[in-house]
Design an enzyme around this catalytic site. Sequence first.
Site, PDB file in Angstrom:
ATOM      1  N   LYS A 185       3.895  13.557  42.872  1.00 34.38           N
ATOM      2  CA  LYS A 185       4.036  13.300  41.524  1.00 34.38           C
ATOM      3  C   LYS A 185       5.407  12.307  41.219  1.00 34.38           C
ATOM      4  O   LYS A 185       4.995  11.248  40.683  1.00 34.38           O
ATOM      5  CB  LYS A 185       4.430  14.624  40.740  1.00 34.38           C
ATOM      6  N   ASN A 186       6.489  12.468  42.167  1.00 32.67           N
ATOM      7  CA  ASN A 186       7.643  11.800  41.800  1.00 32.67           C
ATOM      8  C   ASN A 186       7.492  10.260  42.660  1.00 32.67           C
ATOM      9  O   ASN A 186       8.613   9.692  42.412  1.00 32.67           O
ATOM     10  CB  ASN A 186       8.743  12.588  42.262  1.00 32.67           C
ATOM     11  N   ARG A 188      10.076  13.103  30.472  1.00 36.73           N
ATOM     12  CA  ARG A 188      11.224  12.206  30.495  1.00 36.73           C
ATOM     13  C   ARG A 188      10.928  10.949  31.505  1.00 36.73           C
ATOM     14  O   ARG A 188      11.632   9.835  31.323  1.00 36.73           O
ATOM     15  CB  ARG A 188      12.489  12.929  31.026  1.00 36.73           C
ATOM     16  N   CYS A 242      16.327  18.446  27.901  1.00 38.91           N
ATOM     17  CA  CYS A 242      15.143  19.408  28.356  1.00 38.91           C
ATOM     18  C   CYS A 242      15.505  20.728  28.928  1.00 38.91           C
ATOM     19  O   CYS A 242      16.952  20.958  28.863  1.00 38.91           O
ATOM     20  CB  CYS A 242      14.383  18.335  29.265  1.00 38.91           C
ATOM     21  N   ARG A 281      20.472  15.882  30.930  1.00 41.03           N
ATOM     22  CA  ARG A 281      19.910  14.599  31.595  1.00 41.03           C
ATOM     23  C   ARG A 281      20.094  13.360  31.020  1.00 41.03           C
ATOM     24  O   ARG A 281      18.850  13.017  30.388  1.00 41.03           O
ATOM     25  CB  ARG A 281      18.207  15.196  32.002  1.00 41.03           C
ATOM     26  N   PRO A 282      21.424  12.834  31.016  1.00 38.53           N
ATOM     27  CA  PRO A 282      21.489  11.594  30.408  1.00 38.53           C
ATOM     28  C   PRO A 282      20.770  10.578  30.927  1.00 38.53           C
ATOM     29  O   PRO A 282      20.339  10.826  32.256  1.00 38.53           O
ATOM     30  CB  PRO A 282      22.915  11.449  30.318  1.00 38.53           C
ATOM     31  N   VAL A 283      20.859   9.164  30.369  1.00 39.83           N
ATOM     32  CA  VAL A 283      20.211   8.038  31.361  1.00 39.83           C
ATOM     33  C   VAL A 283      21.321   6.886  31.165  1.00 39.83           C
ATOM     34  O   VAL A 283      20.797   5.760  31.419  1.00 39.83           O
ATOM     35  CB  VAL A 283      18.689   7.455  30.577  1.00 39.83           C
ATOM     36  N   ASP A 284      22.431   7.446  30.754  1.00 42.74           N
ATOM     37  CA  ASP A 284      23.468   6.371  30.752  1.00 42.74           C
ATOM     38  C   ASP A 284      23.575   5.262  32.075  1.00 42.74           C
ATOM     39  O   ASP A 284      23.896   4.194  31.833  1.00 42.74           O
ATOM     40  CB  ASP A 284      24.872   6.951  30.495  1.00 42.74           C
ATOM     41  N   LEU A 285      23.306   5.812  32.984  1.00 44.07           N
ATOM     42  CA  LEU A 285      23.461   4.975  34.295  1.00 44.07           C
ATOM     43  C   LEU A 285      22.243   4.189  34.341  1.00 44.07           C
ATOM     44  O   LEU A 285      22.460   2.878  34.981  1.00 44.07           O
ATOM     45  CB  LEU A 285      23.490   6.061  35.645  1.00 44.07           C
ATOM     46  N   ASP A 299      14.607  20.608  43.205  1.00 43.84           N
ATOM     47  CA  ASP A 299      13.164  21.046  43.044  1.00 43.84           C
ATOM     48  C   ASP A 299      12.700  22.171  43.857  1.00 43.84           C
ATOM     49  O   ASP A 299      11.500  22.516  43.522  1.00 43.84           O
ATOM     50  CB  ASP A 299      12.320  19.959  43.055  1.00 43.84           C
ATOM     51  N   ILE A 354      22.819  20.131  40.848  1.00 47.01           N
ATOM     52  CA  ILE A 354      22.564  18.634  40.298  1.00 47.01           C
ATOM     53  C   ILE A 354      22.326  19.078  38.809  1.00 47.01           C
ATOM     54  O   ILE A 354      22.511  18.156  38.027  1.00 47.01           O
ATOM     55  CB  ILE A 354      21.169  18.469  41.031  1.00 47.01           C
ATOM     56  N   ARG A 391       1.920  20.491  34.804  1.00 47.32           N
ATOM     57  CA  ARG A 391       2.552  19.032  34.864  1.00 47.32           C
ATOM     58  C   ARG A 391       2.724  18.610  36.294  1.00 47.32           C
ATOM     59  O   ARG A 391       2.579  17.491  36.462  1.00 47.32           O
ATOM     60  CB  ARG A 391       3.711  18.973  34.280  1.00 47.32           C
TER      61      ARG A 391
HETATM   62  C1  UD1 Z   1      14.370  13.262  39.513  1.00 52.05           C
HETATM   63  C2  UD1 Z   1      13.326  13.707  39.714  1.00 52.05           C
HETATM   64  C3  UD1 Z   1      13.171  15.308  39.703  1.00 52.05           C
HETATM   65  C4  UD1 Z   1      14.523  16.015  40.416  1.00 52.05           C
HETATM   66  C5  UD1 Z   1      15.680  15.056  40.319  1.00 52.05           C
HETATM   67  C6  UD1 Z   1      16.599  15.453  41.303  1.00 52.05           C
HETATM   68  C7  UD1 Z   1      11.439  12.150  39.112  1.00 52.05           C
HETATM   69  C8  UD1 Z   1      10.365  11.830  38.262  1.00 52.05           C
HETATM   70  N1  UD1 Z   1      12.109  13.360  38.917  1.00 52.05           N
HETATM   71  O1  UD1 Z   1      14.736  13.277  38.269  1.00 52.05           O
HETATM   72  O2  UD1 Z   1      11.973  16.290  39.843  1.00 52.05           O
HETATM   73  O3  UD1 Z   1      14.676  17.165  40.051  1.00 52.05           O
HETATM   74  O4  UD1 Z   1      15.317  13.601  40.539  1.00 52.05           O
HETATM   75  O5  UD1 Z   1      16.212  15.296  42.478  1.00 52.05           O
HETATM   76  O6  UD1 Z   1      11.546  11.810  40.116  1.00 52.05           O
HETATM   77  N2  UD1 Z   1      22.516  11.733  35.752  1.00 52.05           N
HETATM   78  C9  UD1 Z   1      23.357  11.030  34.900  1.00 52.05           C
HETATM   79  N3  UD1 Z   1      23.182   9.974  34.058  1.00 52.05           N
HETATM   80  C10 UD1 Z   1      21.732   9.406  34.459  1.00 52.05           C
HETATM   81  C11 UD1 Z   1      20.977   9.836  35.317  1.00 52.05           C
HETATM   82  C12 UD1 Z   1      21.416  11.011  35.880  1.00 52.05           C
HETATM   83  O7  UD1 Z   1      24.543  11.790  34.605  1.00 52.05           O
HETATM   84  O8  UD1 Z   1      21.888   8.064  33.903  1.00 52.05           O
HETATM   85  C13 UD1 Z   1      22.765  12.818  36.371  1.00 52.05           C
HETATM   86  C14 UD1 Z   1      21.593  14.257  35.912  1.00 52.05           C
HETATM   87  O9  UD1 Z   1      22.130  14.629  34.663  1.00 52.05           O
HETATM   88  C15 UD1 Z   1      21.575  14.882  37.217  1.00 52.05           C
HETATM   89  C16 UD1 Z   1      21.860  14.016  38.199  1.00 52.05           C
HETATM   90  O10 UD1 Z   1      22.520  12.753  37.690  1.00 52.05           O
HETATM   91  O11 UD1 Z   1      22.812  15.582  37.025  1.00 52.05           O
HETATM   92  C17 UD1 Z   1      20.649  13.518  39.021  1.00 52.05           C
HETATM   93  O12 UD1 Z   1      19.630  13.436  38.078  1.00 52.05           O
HETATM   94  P1  UD1 Z   1      18.363  12.137  38.382  1.00 52.05           P
HETATM   95  O13 UD1 Z   1      18.532  12.065  39.989  1.00 52.05           O
HETATM   96  O14 UD1 Z   1      18.626  11.057  37.732  1.00 52.05           O
HETATM   97  O15 UD1 Z   1      17.061  12.904  38.018  1.00 52.05           O
HETATM   98  P2  UD1 Z   1      15.955  12.356  37.453  1.00 52.05           P
HETATM   99  O16 UD1 Z   1      15.638  11.158  38.383  1.00 52.05           O
HETATM  100  O17 UD1 Z   1      15.798  12.510  35.865  1.00 52.05           O
END
Ligand code: UD1
Length: 422
Positions: free
Chosen positions: A22-23, A96, A120, A125-129, A310, A332, A402
């Site tokens: 999936k990922n 997401r 969620c 789970r922010p997307v700032d980065l 996961d 995480i 899912r």
């Molecule tokens: C992906 C996987 C998910 C897995 C996760 C961690 C997909 C579709 N999903 O989720 O199954 O559990 O990796 O291996 O591939 N963070 C920030 N800012 C950001 C982005 C992330 O602070 O902009 C933080 C998150 O809150 C979290 C950490 O970074 O604490 C890791 O998250 P991230 O690797 O981004 O997870 P996803 O990519 O959403």
Amino acid sequence: MDSFIIKGGTPLVGTVPISGAKNAALPILAATILTDEPVYLSNVPQLQDISTMLELLGGMGATFERSSEAAYTELKAQTSSIFRYQAPYELVKTMRASILVLGPLLARFGKAQVSFPGGCAIGSRPVDLHLKGLQALGADITVEGGYIHAAVPDKLRGAQFTFDVVSVTGTENVMMAAVLAEGTTVIHNAACEPEVVDLANFLITLGAQIRGAGTPHLTIEGVTRLGGGEYRVMMDRIEAGTFLAAGAISGGDLTITDVEPHAMNVVLEKFAAMGVELSVSANQIRLNTKGKRLKAVDITTAPFPGFPTDMQAQFVAMNAVAKGRSTVVETIFENRFMHVQELARMGADIKLQGNSAYIAGVAKLTGAPVMATDLRASASLVLAALVAEGETHIDRIYHIDRGYERIELKLNDVGAHIQRQK
Ligand code: UD1
């Protein structure tokens, strides 16, 4: 809403084929936006999240030809007809990973609007980065009316960018944008997950120039366009680990096929530490408990090559019935222990403190009504139910659909008793 009724107590014996990841499939589908030529994909898993991504891309104008009416393990994707550059709230709120279209839309069309993903079940789970990375490449980004509005005034330009925190989809988004940017991009502290490597290999097949995938430093030389191509999605290492856990917790002897064991080293080491016998060959893994009770193991989640978050819930379920005490630390996601209260309803002895679960293995669990809360938490409830005495009723299994392809059919094929109730 569908639910599962599971009768526990049968050791699972036999062979289970593992589906595509999936990922990996989600970012690869998003990446088809980057080319106007046809792309042929195989080993695409049949999952709700994949249907959501296809609906999202279809809503933009992309077309998909499926291998058959009912199936899409093989797909021809054609995104030349995209005319809308938006990911609407209705879809983003259910998945997401919809944020993965942001980088490709910006790179190919210079504009994108993506509904801002909310919190969620497993944390904020922010997307700032993601946004900072795209800004580093020259995107203008504002958030208005619940949407991320991104535009490129002139052209995306290669840049150096360092992730403060390792982010899987963040790395993927910036990598996809950088592929069509002018000049060289270097991403530091990039995610090394095998799915990031799979996406990079897919992009390379289409003509992208990417070096260092699988290491924390990715170098991308921008190209002016990508072509079409054919690609097979890698196997799902989390599905693979979950089925091994099903074999282990049920006291069975299970073989999983179509796998890439090298992507699963740390998880396999933990299985071995639980006292099971493992035989690993090029593309299959056999796990045999020889009828022995599992030994508890300590786990700390970390970005790849560390122990995957996961797989955390599944190991909590196994530790709940293993011999001895264990500590599971989640580093995480801040709220990823929703399964613990449900496992407690089945008789597990687990204390939560901050981001750690302290588990005292019990001799048996008993069936109970429980509720699925997120994808992997739900998987851990299925595992617990396989070994529990009596019947477990799991509600809200749409979470499982899912991310697991036909899980009850695959498990029933090797001896489980799972019934889906509509
Ligand atoms: C992906 C996987 C998910 C897995 C996760 C961690 C997909 C579709 N999903 O989720 O199954 O559990 O990796 O291996 O591939 N963070 C920030 N800012 C950001 C982005 C992330 O602070 O902009 C933080 C998150 O809150 C979290 C950490 O970074 O604490 C890791 O998250 P991230 O690797 O981004 O997870 P996803 O990519 O959403």
